[in-house]
Design a protein around this motif. Structure first.
Motif, PDB file in Angstrom:
ATOM      1  N   MET A   1       0.846  -1.200   0.000  1.00  0.00           N
ATOM      2  CA  MET A   1       0.000   0.000   0.000  1.00  0.00           C
ATOM      3  C   MET A   1       0.883   1.253   0.000  1.00  0.00           C
ATOM      4  SD  MET A   1      -2.866   1.218   2.817  1.00  0.00           S
ATOM      5  CE  MET A   1      -3.923  -0.196   2.561  1.00  0.00           C
ATOM      6  N   ASP A   2       0.655   2.151  -0.974  1.00  0.00           N
ATOM      7  CA  ASP A   2       1.453   3.368  -1.013  1.00  0.00           C
ATOM      8  C   ASP A   2       0.940   4.372   0.016  1.00  0.00           C
ATOM      9  OD1 ASP A   2      -0.854   4.437  -2.083  1.00  0.00           O
ATOM     10  OD2 ASP A   2      -0.103   4.510  -4.135  1.00  0.00           O
ATOM     11  N   MET A   3       1.698   5.455   0.187  1.00  0.00           N
ATOM     12  CA  MET A   3       1.372   6.442   1.214  1.00  0.00           C
ATOM     13  C   MET A   3       0.020   7.113   0.969  1.00  0.00           C
ATOM     14  SD  MET A   3       3.365   6.767   3.776  1.00  0.00           S
ATOM     15  CE  MET A   3       4.974   6.222   4.348  1.00  0.00           C
ATOM     16  N   ALA A   4      -0.295   7.376  -0.292  1.00  0.00           N
ATOM     17  CA  ALA A   4      -1.569   8.035  -0.607  1.00  0.00           C
ATOM     18  C   ALA A   4      -2.748   7.147  -0.212  1.00  0.00           C
ATOM     19  CB  ALA A   4      -1.627   8.379  -2.090  1.00  0.00           C
ATOM     20  N   SER A   5      -2.642   5.859  -0.528  1.00  0.00           N
ATOM     21  CA  SER A   5      -3.712   4.921  -0.162  1.00  0.00           C
ATOM     22  C   SER A   5      -3.803   4.759   1.352  1.00  0.00           C
ATOM     23  CB  SER A   5      -3.463   3.560  -0.816  1.00  0.00           C
ATOM     24  OG  SER A   5      -3.443   3.674  -2.219  1.00  0.00           O
ATOM     25  N   LEU A   6      -2.640   4.711   1.999  1.00  0.00           N
ATOM     26  CA  LEU A   6      -2.618   4.589   3.455  1.00  0.00           C
ATOM     27  C   LEU A   6      -3.273   5.797   4.113  1.00  0.00           C
ATOM     28  CD1 LEU A   6      -1.742   3.158   6.047  1.00  0.00           C
ATOM     29  CD2 LEU A   6       0.507   4.258   5.811  1.00  0.00           C
ATOM     30  N   SER A   7      -2.999   6.975   3.567  1.00  0.00           N
ATOM     31  CA  SER A   7      -3.590   8.188   4.142  1.00  0.00           C
ATOM     32  C   SER A   7      -5.113   8.157   4.025  1.00  0.00           C
ATOM     33  CB  SER A   7      -3.027   9.439   3.458  1.00  0.00           C
ATOM     34  OG  SER A   7      -3.496   9.556   2.128  1.00  0.00           O
ATOM     35  N   THR A   9      -7.001   5.487   3.886  1.00  0.00           N
ATOM     36  CA  THR A   9      -7.488   4.477   4.830  1.00  0.00           C
ATOM     37  C   THR A   9      -7.528   5.030   6.254  1.00  0.00           C
ATOM     38  OG1 THR A   9      -6.576   2.705   3.455  1.00  0.00           O
ATOM     39  CG2 THR A   9      -7.086   2.160   5.749  1.00  0.00           C
ATOM     40  N   LEU A  10      -6.491   5.742   6.631  1.00  0.00           N
ATOM     41  CA  LEU A  10      -6.434   6.320   7.977  1.00  0.00           C
ATOM     42  C   LEU A  10      -7.525   7.372   8.177  1.00  0.00           C
ATOM     43  CD1 LEU A  10      -2.560   6.652   8.400  1.00  0.00           C
ATOM     44  CD2 LEU A  10      -4.082   5.131   9.687  1.00  0.00           C
ATOM     45  N   LEU A  11      -7.804   8.145   7.134  1.00  0.00           N
ATOM     46  CA  LEU A  11      -8.875   9.140   7.240  1.00  0.00           C
ATOM     47  C   LEU A  11     -10.223   8.448   7.429  1.00  0.00           C
ATOM     48  CD1 LEU A  11      -9.746  12.108   7.133  1.00  0.00           C
ATOM     49  CD2 LEU A  11      -9.964  11.871   4.648  1.00  0.00           C
ATOM     50  N   PHE A  12     -10.435   7.358   6.712  1.00  0.00           N
ATOM     51  CA  PHE A  12     -11.686   6.603   6.855  1.00  0.00           C
ATOM     52  C   PHE A  12     -11.813   6.021   8.264  1.00  0.00           C
ATOM     53  CE2 PHE A  12     -14.092   2.585   6.518  1.00  0.00           C
ATOM     54  CZ  PHE A  12     -15.312   3.106   6.099  1.00  0.00           C
ATOM     55  N   GLY A  54      -9.286   7.775  17.085  1.00  0.00           N
ATOM     56  CA  GLY A  54      -9.642   8.353  15.791  1.00  0.00           C
ATOM     57  C   GLY A  54      -8.768   9.543  15.449  1.00  0.00           C
ATOM     58  N   PHE A  55      -8.469  10.348  16.456  1.00  0.00           N
ATOM     59  CA  PHE A  55      -7.624  11.526  16.240  1.00  0.00           C
ATOM     60  C   PHE A  55      -6.202  11.111  15.854  1.00  0.00           C
ATOM     61  CE2 PHE A  55      -5.064  15.151  17.973  1.00  0.00           C
ATOM     62  CZ  PHE A  55      -5.519  16.110  17.079  1.00  0.00           C
ATOM     63  N   ILE A  56      -5.706  10.050  16.474  1.00  0.00           N
ATOM     64  CA  ILE A  56      -4.377   9.535  16.119  1.00  0.00           C
ATOM     65  C   ILE A  56      -4.371   9.067  14.661  1.00  0.00           C
ATOM     66  CG2 ILE A  56      -2.721   7.669  16.550  1.00  0.00           C
ATOM     67  CD1 ILE A  56      -3.534   7.862  19.533  1.00  0.00           C
ATOM     68  N   GLY A  60      -2.316  10.514  11.546  1.00  0.00           N
ATOM     69  CA  GLY A  60      -1.613   9.608  10.641  1.00  0.00           C
ATOM     70  C   GLY A  60      -1.943   9.905   9.191  1.00  0.00           C
ATOM     71  N   TYR A  61      -3.234  10.185   8.927  1.00  0.00           N
ATOM     72  CA  TYR A  61      -3.636  10.583   7.568  1.00  0.00           C
ATOM     73  C   TYR A  61      -2.870  11.829   7.129  1.00  0.00           C
ATOM     74  CZ  TYR A  61      -6.071  14.064   4.803  1.00  0.00           C
ATOM     75  OH  TYR A  61      -6.332  15.090   3.934  1.00  0.00           O
ATOM     76  N   PHE A  62      -2.820  12.811   8.014  1.00  0.00           N
ATOM     77  CA  PHE A  62      -2.193  14.092   7.686  1.00  0.00           C
ATOM     78  C   PHE A  62      -0.706  13.899   7.364  1.00  0.00           C
ATOM     79  CE2 PHE A  62      -0.526  18.350   8.691  1.00  0.00           C
ATOM     80  CZ  PHE A  62      -1.435  19.151   8.011  1.00  0.00           C
TER      81      PHE A  62
END
Length: 394
Positions: A1-7, A9-12, A54-56, A60-62
């Protein structure tokens, strides 16, 4: 999973966590209403724990999106709005540990959820920065401004809780009308999400040519049926709807179309809710504020402005002017976004003046805090979506 996809996922994950935490805070509020202390503590601790998790994930998304993009993720409407939603949650967590009031979470987290859902309706692709955005002052300016607005948002949430608790919704009054109007506006945001998703699922698309304000021809793609057309617009897509009204170059007709569709669909949703519930939406929520401490909410609202106002001033005005000078060789240009930042600054300056000099507390203070947040959201939504300017990308 690349960073964009990971971000993504973390936002979701953050989004889902905030939704779950909202219901958990609801359990804490219900427990406080029934005076079961142990149950209240259990629900409250669980709710704030899920919120922090959720905030963590949100942080992580950011970070992962920053790494993927190579720059701070605050350069377009999706990125700024998600950052704003994240900071609303961060501001709430800070306030919660000071005052330990679950009712604040019950109302603050849905606002953050709505903001993130609203942001997700915009293009999420990572795009290269235009020259004006390639500045560390942009990062400082936007993050600080969003932080200030987030703290001010908590003031509005506290004010809203205060008003819900203290307004007599059984009697016809201006206060009852306006508190319900606030509920209607919130439903309109839901209308934006629903309308955007609906037309996206329907795969609607229509392309038009138009003449911009610099008298050059451009093409633009509508993802909703065009109620408003760009200046001298001509349909390129066969069978595309002819716009009902042609707008001048100053107005972004595509975004205005989005706003109007959101209002139409949001209004339908509001009417359906009223028919199903058979009462005003504010009346449905009022019991949740029964055990709220009015004096505490008034204090939270006031102190949030005391903190948020200088932070907003630094970010939205001072740092913004430094960046503007670096990007466009001038500190101020009366761009719509700049004007509304100034209006917001002046409004909260008046708020503090009335509070400190005239003793405006209680309902008066709560109403002003609520109006202030409406101004912030108008700047975020209407100014960005309708008025064309140097901040059209923001």
């Amino acid at each position: 999973m690349d960073m964009a996809s990971l971000s993504s996922t973390l936002l979701f994950i953050a989004f889902v966590a905030y939704l779950i935490a909202t219901f958990l805070f609801g359990g804490a509020v219900k427990s406080s209403n029934t005076q079961t202390t142990k149950s209240f503590d259990r629900w409250g601790k669980l709710a704030i724990t899920v919120t922090i998790l959720g905030f963590i994930a949100n942080i992580g998304y950011f970070i992962t999106r920053w790494i993927a993009a190579g720059h701070a993720p605050v350069s377009n409407l999706f990125e700024f709005t998600t950052a704003f939603g994240m900071m609303v949650v961060g501001a709430f967590i800070l306030i919660y540990f000071i005052y330990k009031t679950p009712a604040l979470g019950l109302f603050a987290l849905p606002i953050a959820v709505l903001i993130i859902a609203y942001a997700s309706m915009f293009p999420t692709e990572i795009t290269p920065l235009i020259p004006a955005l390639k500045s560390y002052w942009l990062t400082i300016h936007v993050i600080t401004a969003a932080m200030g607005e987030a703290i001010l948002a908590i003031s509005a949430v506290a004010g809203f809780i205060y008003l819900l608790k203290n307004i007599d919704l059984t009697k016809k009054s201006k206060e009852r009308f306006w508190i319900e109007a606030v509920m209607y506006v919130l439903v309109l945001v839901v209308g934006f999400v629903v309308s955007t998703l609906s037309f996206s699922l329907a795969d609607y698309s229509a392309e038009y040519s138009y003449i911009s304000k610099d008298e050059t021809e451009h093409n633009i793609e509508y993802t909703m049926p065009a109620l408003f057309g760009m200046n001298e617009s001509v349909a390129i897509t066969e069978g595309a709807l002819d716009p009902l009204i042609e707008m001048p170059p100053l107005v972004n007709a595509k975004k205005l179309t989005t706003v109007v569709w959101s209002i139409l669909i949001g209004s339908v949703i509001y009417l359906l809710l009223r028919l199903i519930l058979r009462k005003r939406l504010a009346t449905v929520l009022q019991p949740l504020t029964k055990k709220s401490n009015s004096q505490l909410m008034d204090e939270i609202g006031y102190r949030s402005v005391l903190i948020g106002f200088p932070v907003f001033t630094l970010g939205a005005l001072i740092f913004a002017m430094i960046w503007a000078h670096e990007a466009w060789s001038r500190f101020w240009g009366w761009d719509p976004k700049e004007v509304w930042a100034l209006i917001t600054f002046l409004f909260y300056a008046v708020f503090l003046h009335l509070r400190l000099s005239k003793g405006w507390e209680g309902k008066k203070s709560a109403w002003i805090a609520l109006i202030g947040f409406i101004i912030i959201m108008f700047n975020l939504i209407a100014v960005n979506l309708i008025l064309a300017g140097l901040h059209s990308y923001a």
